[in-house]
Every structure is written in structure tokens, then in C-alpha cells.
Write a protein that holds these residues in place. Structure first.
Motif, mmCIF file in Angstrom:
data_model
loop_
_atom_site.group_PDB
_atom_site.id
_atom_site.type_symbol
_atom_site.label_atom_id
_atom_site.label_comp_id
_atom_site.label_asym_id
_atom_site.label_seq_id
_atom_site.Cartn_x
_atom_site.Cartn_y
_atom_site.Cartn_z
ATOM 1 N N ILE A 22 -22.646 99.390 67.786
ATOM 2 C CA ILE A 22 -23.275 98.345 66.966
ATOM 3 C C ILE A 22 -23.778 97.206 67.857
ATOM 4 O O ILE A 22 -24.886 96.689 67.678
ATOM 5 N N LYS A 23 -22.958 96.800 68.849
ATOM 6 C CA LYS A 23 -23.361 95.721 69.756
ATOM 7 C C LYS A 23 -24.611 96.117 70.538
ATOM 8 O O LYS A 23 -25.537 95.314 70.701
ATOM 9 N N ALA A 24 -24.658 97.363 70.990
ATOM 10 C CA ALA A 24 -25.804 97.813 71.783
ATOM 11 C C ALA A 24 -27.081 97.876 70.950
ATOM 12 O O ALA A 24 -28.179 97.679 71.485
ATOM 13 N N ASN A 25 -26.962 98.142 69.665
ATOM 14 C CA ASN A 25 -28.141 98.302 68.815
ATOM 15 C C ASN A 25 -28.439 97.092 67.936
ATOM 16 O O ASN A 25 -29.333 97.147 67.096
ATOM 17 N N SER A 26 -27.659 96.028 68.095
ATOM 18 C CA SER A 26 -27.924 94.849 67.270
ATOM 19 C C SER A 26 -29.021 93.986 67.919
ATOM 20 O O SER A 26 -29.226 94.014 69.131
ATOM 21 N N VAL A 27 -29.670 93.243 67.085
ATOM 22 C CA VAL A 27 -30.779 92.400 67.543
ATOM 23 C C VAL A 27 -30.209 91.044 67.971
ATOM 24 O O VAL A 27 -29.453 90.417 67.235
ATOM 25 N N GLU A 28 -30.581 90.627 69.152
ATOM 26 C CA GLU A 28 -30.194 89.313 69.651
ATOM 27 C C GLU A 28 -31.454 88.455 69.709
ATOM 28 O O GLU A 28 -32.489 88.908 70.191
ATOM 29 N N TYR A 29 -31.332 87.264 69.206
ATOM 30 C CA TYR A 29 -32.533 86.407 69.200
ATOM 31 C C TYR A 29 -32.135 84.933 69.320
ATOM 32 O O TYR A 29 -30.988 84.572 69.053
ATOM 33 N N ILE A 30 -33.120 84.152 69.676
ATOM 34 C CA ILE A 30 -32.951 82.696 69.740
ATOM 35 C C ILE A 30 -33.788 82.117 68.611
ATOM 36 O O ILE A 30 -34.988 82.393 68.493
ATOM 37 N N ASP A 31 -33.152 81.339 67.764
ATOM 38 C CA ASP A 31 -33.878 80.782 66.625
ATOM 39 C C ASP A 31 -34.727 79.578 67.053
ATOM 40 O O ASP A 31 -34.775 79.222 68.229
ATOM 41 N N ALA A 32 -35.364 78.959 66.080
ATOM 42 C CA ALA A 32 -36.294 77.862 66.352
ATOM 43 C C ALA A 32 -35.600 76.651 66.959
ATOM 44 O O ALA A 32 -36.225 75.880 67.705
ATOM 45 N N LEU A 50 -28.674 80.877 70.307
ATOM 46 C CA LEU A 50 -28.639 82.312 70.539
ATOM 47 C C LEU A 50 -27.777 82.975 69.464
ATOM 48 O O LEU A 50 -26.648 82.558 69.216
ATOM 49 N N HIS A 51 -28.321 83.991 68.830
ATOM 50 C CA HIS A 51 -27.588 84.746 67.817
ATOM 51 C C HIS A 51 -27.337 86.153 68.354
ATOM 52 O O HIS A 51 -28.274 86.914 68.565
ATOM 53 N N GLU A 52 -26.075 86.448 68.579
ATOM 54 C CA GLU A 52 -25.695 87.793 69.017
ATOM 55 C C GLU A 52 -24.283 88.091 68.521
ATOM 56 O O GLU A 52 -23.523 87.195 68.184
ATOM 57 N N ASN A 53 -23.946 89.354 68.507
ATOM 58 C CA ASN A 53 -22.625 89.792 68.043
ATOM 59 C C ASN A 53 -21.694 89.968 69.249
ATOM 60 O O ASN A 53 -21.186 91.036 69.520
ATOM 61 N N PHE A 54 -21.470 88.873 69.977
ATOM 62 C CA PHE A 54 -20.676 88.948 71.205
ATOM 63 C C PHE A 54 -19.223 89.340 70.936
ATOM 64 O O PHE A 54 -18.560 89.899 71.786
ATOM 65 N N TYR A 55 -18.732 89.029 69.739
ATOM 66 C CA TYR A 55 -17.341 89.313 69.392
ATOM 67 C C TYR A 55 -17.044 90.814 69.319
ATOM 68 O O TYR A 55 -15.889 91.230 69.365
ATOM 69 N N LEU A 56 -18.077 91.658 69.223
ATOM 70 C CA LEU A 56 -17.855 93.105 69.123
ATOM 71 C C LEU A 56 -17.320 93.710 70.416
ATOM 72 O O LEU A 56 -16.624 94.721 70.387
ATOM 73 N N ILE A 57 -17.626 93.107 71.551
ATOM 74 C CA ILE A 57 -17.165 93.657 72.830
ATOM 75 C C ILE A 57 -15.638 93.568 72.952
ATOM 76 O O ILE A 57 -14.981 94.571 73.194
ATOM 77 N N PRO A 58 -15.021 92.376 72.790
ATOM 78 C CA PRO A 58 -13.558 92.348 72.898
ATOM 79 C C PRO A 58 -12.861 93.144 71.793
ATOM 80 O O PRO A 58 -11.824 93.770 72.035
ATOM 81 N N ILE A 59 -13.459 93.146 70.600
ATOM 82 C CA ILE A 59 -12.868 93.926 69.510
ATOM 83 C C ILE A 59 -12.937 95.419 69.834
ATOM 84 O O ILE A 59 -11.990 96.170 69.617
ATOM 85 N N GLY A 60 -14.064 95.860 70.384
ATOM 86 C CA GLY A 60 -14.199 97.262 70.784
ATOM 87 C C GLY A 60 -13.181 97.644 71.842
ATOM 88 O O GLY A 60 -12.538 98.697 71.757
#
Length: 159
Positions: free
Chosen positions: A108-118, A122-132
């Protein structure tokens, strides 16, 4: 009194030959002979049939009085082996699910979209790495402990 002695006593008291007794149980004469000589023991379904033929309780047939005999030991051993097998199966399934969820977090982390809003956040699912990593670690620990328990039980059973 041993189980084989009990079967032989009941059979002779009821004036049955090994052949006639085997026919009533739908087994071979050799099976009856093996039971009487304590080379083999019948399964639970056969015990129920034997107790109904001789009109005695399963307690009396299996326990043979107040002493624990080889049939009782076999039933106790079979019960503990069944519980151990179920526990091993359940822990293996739990370990597999933990590993699956750990790898799913990475996917999910590898396929999620990371973006910077206006605003520049930065919006990313960084929490998935330690949980994984946590799920994978927990799954590996379950497999290791289950394997150690299996090896210990196997070695103890061989003695």
C-alpha cells in the motif's frame, strides 16, 4: 488389568471366539488378537461398539477398574496430541496473517500517492513502514516460537 486382558476376559465370559467376536465388530480376527495381546488398540468408535456388545460402560471398559491402563494412556496421549496440533495450526495461521498484513502495508505504501498540497504540506502514508515492519517481525516471532515448540515436542515424543 490391562486392556487386552479385559477384552479377552469379556469375550470368553460371553462364550465368543475371536472369530465370532471379530465378525460382530466387522474387523478381522487378527485385529482382535492384536488387541488381546496389547500389540494394538482399537479406536474410540470401536470402543463404543465393544461396550455396547458386552453391555458395560466405557469407563469400565477403558479404565478397567480404578487403575490406569494402556488404553487410558493412549486416549490421554491422543487428546494431548490433538490439542497440540490444533494449537500449532492456529499459531501458524496467525503468523501467516501477520506476515500478510506486513507485506500488505509495504504494498500500500509503495502504491499510494504522495503529494504536496497548495500550502506546502507533504501528504504521505509514512506510518505504514513501521507498521509493516512490526507485523512482519511479529509474524516471524510466531513462526520461530511455533517451530521451537514443534521441535521440542518432536524430540520429547521420540524418547
Amino acid at each position: 488389568m490391562e486392556f487386552g486382558e479385559k477384552i479377552k476376559e469379556l469375550r470368553t465370559k460371553n462364550q465368543l471366539t475371536q472369530e465370532k467376536f471379530a465378525i460382530r465388530l466387522n474387523v478381522t480376527r487378527q485385529a482382535v488378537s492384536n488387541w488381546e495381546n496389547n500389540r494394538n488398540l482399537p479406536d474410540l468408535e470401536m470402543l463404543i461398539l465393544i461396550s455396547s456388545i458386552f453391555h458395560i460402560s466405557l469407563d469400565e471398559l477403558i479404565l478397567g477398574g480404578s487403575n490406569v491402563n494402556n488404553m487410558t494412556e493412549k486416549l490421554i496421549k491422543d487428546g494431548s496430541e490433538t490439542r497440540r496440533a490444533k494449537l500449532t495450526m492456529v499459531t501458524t495461521l496467525i503468523g501467516a496473517f501477520l506476515l500478510f498484513f506486513g507485506f500488505a502495508c509495504f504494498f500500500i505504501k509503495a502504491n499510494s500517492v504522495e503529494y504536496i498540497d497548495a500550502i506546502g504540506i507533504l501528504h504521505e502514508n509514512f506510518y505504514l513502514i513501521p507498521i509493516g515492519f512490526l507485523f512482519i517481525f511479529a509474524g516471524m516471532m510466531v513462526f520461530i516460537f511455533t517451530g521451537i515448540r514443534f521441535i521440542i515436542a518432536f524430540v520429547a515424543h521420540r524418547k
